[in-house]
Design a protein around this motif. Sequence first.
Motif, short mmCIF file in Angstrom:
data_model
loop_
_atom_site.label_atom_id
_atom_site.label_comp_id
_atom_site.label_asym_id
_atom_site.label_seq_id
_atom_site.Cartn_x
_atom_site.Cartn_y
_atom_site.Cartn_z
N LEU A 63 5.43 -8.14 2.82
CA LEU A 63 4.52 -7.25 2.11
C LEU A 63 4.14 -7.93 0.80
CD1 LEU A 63 3.11 -4.50 1.91
CD2 LEU A 63 5.19 -3.59 0.87
N PRO A 64 2.87 -8.41 0.70
CA PRO A 64 2.44 -9.09 -0.52
C PRO A 64 2.50 -8.18 -1.76
CG PRO A 64 0.87 -9.43 1.27
CD PRO A 64 1.83 -8.37 1.71
N ALA A 65 2.59 -8.79 -2.92
CA ALA A 65 2.62 -8.07 -4.20
C ALA A 65 1.37 -7.21 -4.33
CB ALA A 65 2.73 -9.05 -5.35
N GLY A 66 1.53 -6.01 -4.82
CA GLY A 66 0.41 -5.11 -5.05
C GLY A 66 -0.08 -4.38 -3.81
N LYS A 67 0.52 -4.61 -2.68
CA LYS A 67 0.10 -3.97 -1.42
C LYS A 67 1.08 -2.86 -1.04
CE LYS A 67 -3.36 -6.72 -0.68
NZ LYS A 67 -4.73 -6.28 -0.68
N SER A 68 0.70 -2.07 -0.03
CA SER A 68 1.57 -1.03 0.49
C SER A 68 1.54 -1.06 2.01
CB SER A 68 1.15 0.35 -0.02
OG SER A 68 -0.12 0.70 0.49
N THR A 69 2.53 -0.44 2.62
CA THR A 69 2.61 -0.33 4.07
C THR A 69 3.32 0.96 4.44
OG1 THR A 69 3.16 -1.51 6.11
CG2 THR A 69 4.81 -1.55 4.35
N ASN A 89 14.72 -11.33 -5.97
CA ASN A 89 14.91 -10.70 -7.28
C ASN A 89 15.72 -9.41 -7.18
OD1 ASN A 89 13.28 -12.71 -8.38
ND2 ASN A 89 11.43 -11.49 -8.15
N LEU A 90 16.15 -8.91 -8.33
CA LEU A 90 16.79 -7.60 -8.41
C LEU A 90 15.68 -6.55 -8.33
CD1 LEU A 90 19.24 -8.32 -11.37
CD2 LEU A 90 19.78 -8.30 -8.93
N LEU A 91 15.91 -5.50 -7.53
CA LEU A 91 14.89 -4.49 -7.30
C LEU A 91 15.43 -3.10 -7.59
CD1 LEU A 91 13.61 -5.75 -3.83
CD2 LEU A 91 12.66 -6.27 -6.08
N THR A 102 6.44 -5.28 -7.45
CA THR A 102 7.39 -6.27 -7.98
C THR A 102 6.71 -7.50 -8.54
OG1 THR A 102 7.64 -7.41 -5.87
CG2 THR A 102 9.13 -5.56 -6.31
N GLY A 103 5.46 -7.74 -8.15
CA GLY A 103 4.80 -8.97 -8.57
C GLY A 103 5.08 -10.13 -7.63
N LYS A 104 5.92 -9.91 -6.62
CA LYS A 104 6.26 -10.95 -5.63
C LYS A 104 6.27 -10.34 -4.24
CE LYS A 104 8.83 -13.87 -8.70
NZ LYS A 104 9.78 -14.92 -8.78
#
Length: 141
Positions: free
Chosen positions: A73-79, A101-103, A57-59
């Motif tokens: 969960l920071p932008a660009g990361k996964s869990t 934001n809308l997701l 999402t960038g956020k």
Amino acid sequence: MKQIALITTVLITSSLTIYPIEVLSQNAPSYVPGYWQPQAQAADPKKPIILKILNQTGKTLNYSLVPETERLLPAGKSTNIKVDLPNLPGGYGTVNIYNENLLTYEYSAEDNVVTVRVKPGSEATDHKSVYISPTGRVYSF
């Protein structure tokens, strides 16, 4: 002569039950796409399901398996979240994934690993939660 006719009838009848006819499936005329249609399917809902969240999402995203503590969960990361349906109240799992934001969520599944790719969305595709039914079907809300 009667014996030959009887044997012929038995052979013809038995060959029809041995060789079934192939029938192609068709879409039901009443099918309507929407949030009530499953997006993915876990292979075995009796075993733990791993929900892998990819934040694209960038956020920063907020996420939690209800009723656990909310996490970031920071932008660009996964869990990965372990969803053990037999040990959850009601036998279903709800994972909230959201930010301001809308997701939109995109799914893929392999065995009992369900990947949720979270991307910027629109009014028509705004999602905030993943629901996993007792049968292992995965829905977005």
